[in-house]
Design a protein around this motif. Structure first.
Motif, short mmCIF file in Angstrom:
data_model
loop_
_atom_site.label_atom_id
_atom_site.label_comp_id
_atom_site.label_asym_id
_atom_site.label_seq_id
_atom_site.Cartn_x
_atom_site.Cartn_y
_atom_site.Cartn_z
N LYS A 229 0.81 -1.22 0.00
CA LYS A 229 0.00 0.00 0.00
C LYS A 229 0.84 1.27 0.00
CE LYS A 229 -4.33 -1.82 1.76
NZ LYS A 229 -5.48 -1.56 2.65
N GLU A 230 2.08 1.17 0.46
CA GLU A 230 2.97 2.33 0.42
C GLU A 230 3.59 2.55 -0.96
OE1 GLU A 230 4.86 2.65 4.94
OE2 GLU A 230 6.01 1.73 3.31
N THR A 231 3.49 1.54 -1.82
CA THR A 231 4.17 1.58 -3.12
C THR A 231 3.22 2.08 -4.21
OG1 THR A 231 5.56 -0.29 -2.46
CG2 THR A 231 5.46 0.22 -4.81
N ASP A 232 3.64 3.09 -4.92
CA ASP A 232 2.83 3.62 -6.01
C ASP A 232 3.05 2.81 -7.28
OD1 ASP A 232 1.86 5.72 -4.44
OD2 ASP A 232 3.55 7.02 -4.97
N LEU A 233 2.00 2.72 -8.07
CA LEU A 233 2.14 2.12 -9.40
C LEU A 233 3.13 2.94 -10.22
CD1 LEU A 233 -1.56 1.29 -10.23
CD2 LEU A 233 0.28 -0.38 -10.12
N ASP A 234 3.92 2.27 -11.00
CA ASP A 234 4.91 2.92 -11.86
C ASP A 234 4.21 3.52 -13.07
OD1 ASP A 234 6.99 3.73 -13.43
OD2 ASP A 234 8.05 1.81 -13.42
N VAL A 235 4.09 4.83 -13.10
CA VAL A 235 3.38 5.46 -14.21
C VAL A 235 4.14 5.34 -15.53
CG1 VAL A 235 2.15 7.07 -12.74
CG2 VAL A 235 4.39 7.71 -13.66
N GLY A 236 5.38 4.88 -15.47
CA GLY A 236 6.15 4.69 -16.69
C GLY A 236 5.86 3.38 -17.39
N VAL A 237 5.10 2.47 -16.73
CA VAL A 237 4.75 1.20 -17.36
C VAL A 237 3.66 1.45 -18.38
CG1 VAL A 237 3.87 -1.13 -16.98
CG2 VAL A 237 5.35 -0.08 -15.27
N LYS A 238 3.94 1.17 -19.63
CA LYS A 238 3.00 1.48 -20.71
C LYS A 238 1.83 0.50 -20.74
CE LYS A 238 6.37 3.70 -23.74
NZ LYS A 238 6.98 3.71 -25.08
N SER A 239 0.70 1.00 -21.21
CA SER A 239 -0.48 0.16 -21.35
C SER A 239 -1.22 0.54 -22.62
CB SER A 239 -1.40 0.34 -20.13
OG SER A 239 -2.09 1.57 -20.22
N ASP A 240 -2.36 -0.12 -22.84
CA ASP A 240 -3.15 0.14 -24.04
C ASP A 240 -4.03 1.38 -23.92
OD1 ASP A 240 -2.21 -1.83 -25.63
OD2 ASP A 240 -3.89 -3.21 -25.37
N ARG A 241 -4.00 2.05 -22.78
CA ARG A 241 -4.80 3.27 -22.66
C ARG A 241 -4.14 4.40 -23.46
NH1 ARG A 241 -8.66 6.06 -19.63
NH2 ARG A 241 -9.29 4.08 -18.72
N GLY A 242 -4.90 5.01 -24.31
CA GLY A 242 -4.37 6.11 -25.13
C GLY A 242 -3.20 5.63 -25.96
N LYS A 243 -2.15 6.46 -26.01
CA LYS A 243 -0.93 6.09 -26.75
C LYS A 243 0.14 5.75 -25.75
CE LYS A 243 -1.94 8.81 -30.88
NZ LYS A 243 -1.46 9.86 -31.80
N GLY A 244 -0.07 4.67 -25.02
CA GLY A 244 0.94 4.19 -24.11
C GLY A 244 0.86 4.77 -22.72
N GLY A 245 -0.11 5.63 -22.43
CA GLY A 245 -0.22 6.20 -21.09
C GLY A 245 -0.75 5.17 -20.11
N HIS A 246 -0.41 5.30 -18.84
CA HIS A 246 -0.91 4.37 -17.82
C HIS A 246 -2.04 5.01 -17.06
CE1 HIS A 246 -0.81 1.07 -15.03
NE2 HIS A 246 -0.92 1.96 -14.05
#
Length: 249
Positions: A229-246
């Protein structure tokens, strides 16, 4: 609805009705600030041992759901029911067959608003679940991304579950799963036994599931709640949302 409640799950404990857990250990787990308890397992699961464990957990206010692996062991009284479909199974029984059998018998009785399907990929070839489901392993990163996209964009599943069951998984494989998802929630389970492993997967997965650690080091298991719970998701990990945004969770 269960699907909506599960969107807030960051950390979950998974308890096996076929394994012994002391009252002290259960007390610590249920008061650990975890978001939910999943009760379920691969073998030795019965109505009686599931009911017994549910009764013990019900003394606490934590949300408790059943992951169903055997239709004869479905127990009423849970807050919800998780239905696994093993997408990389070599047998249609574990993809749709068992589900059809159960719904044919119990379909009119199922509280659909409290049911959620989990799209699994099982990746530890030595695990019981891999052997039982005849999972097709190994999978490379492209395979896992494709399964993730299938889960969300073809089948509309609310959860994609990367399951290493008993061993710590390859973070690159879990990132590959993330790459294929936009709105479907990513669950990770397997080999969480230290702060390093908990935080590593919490950076990638929306929900981290801790199971085996409960049975041999409950103190460390309880600590995983804080670490995740103290660890934030890595916003640099690419996904299918938009053009690679997480997406934000």
């Amino acid at each position: 609805m269960l699907k909506e409640r599960a969107k807030s799950w960051r950390h979950v404990f998974k308890l096996d009705p076929n394994r012994v857990l002391s009252d002290r250990a259960l007390d610590r787990i249920c008061q650990s600030d975890t978001d939910a308890i999943i009760i379920g397992g691969t073998d030795g699961i019965t109505f009686d041992n599931t009911w017994e464990l549910l009764t013990r957990v019900r003394r606490y206010p934590v949300e408790c759901v059943q992951e169903i692996s055997k239709k004869s062991a479905v127990v009423p009284g849970f807050d919800g029911y998780l239905i696994p479909t093993v997408l990389n199974s070599g047998s249609t029984h574990w993809i749709v067959g068992a589900h059809h059998e159960a719904i044919k018998i119990y379909g009119s009785l199922i509280p659909w608003e409290d049911v959620m399907v989990l799209g699994y990929v099982v990746l530890n070839s030595e695990s019981k679940v891999a052997r039982v489901t005849k999972s097709r392993i190994p999978l490379d990163e492209d395979d896992v991304t494709a399964f993730a996209r299938m889960a969300e964009h073809l089948f509309g599943l609310p959860v994609f579950y990367v399951e290493y069951s008993g061993t710590f998984g390859d973070p690159d494989i879990v990132r590959a799963a993330r790459k294929g998802l936009a709105d479907t929630r990513l669950f990770y389970g397997g080999g969480i036994q230290s702060e390093e492993s908990a935080r590593a997967m919490a950076k990638i997965a929306d929900t981290v599931v801790v199971g085996n650690l409960v049975y041999y080091n409950v103190d460390a298991a309880v600590q995983t709640v804080k670490w995740v719970k103290e660890t934030d998701l890595d916003v640099g990990v690419k996904s299918d949302r938009g053009k690679g945004g997480h997406r934000a969770s």
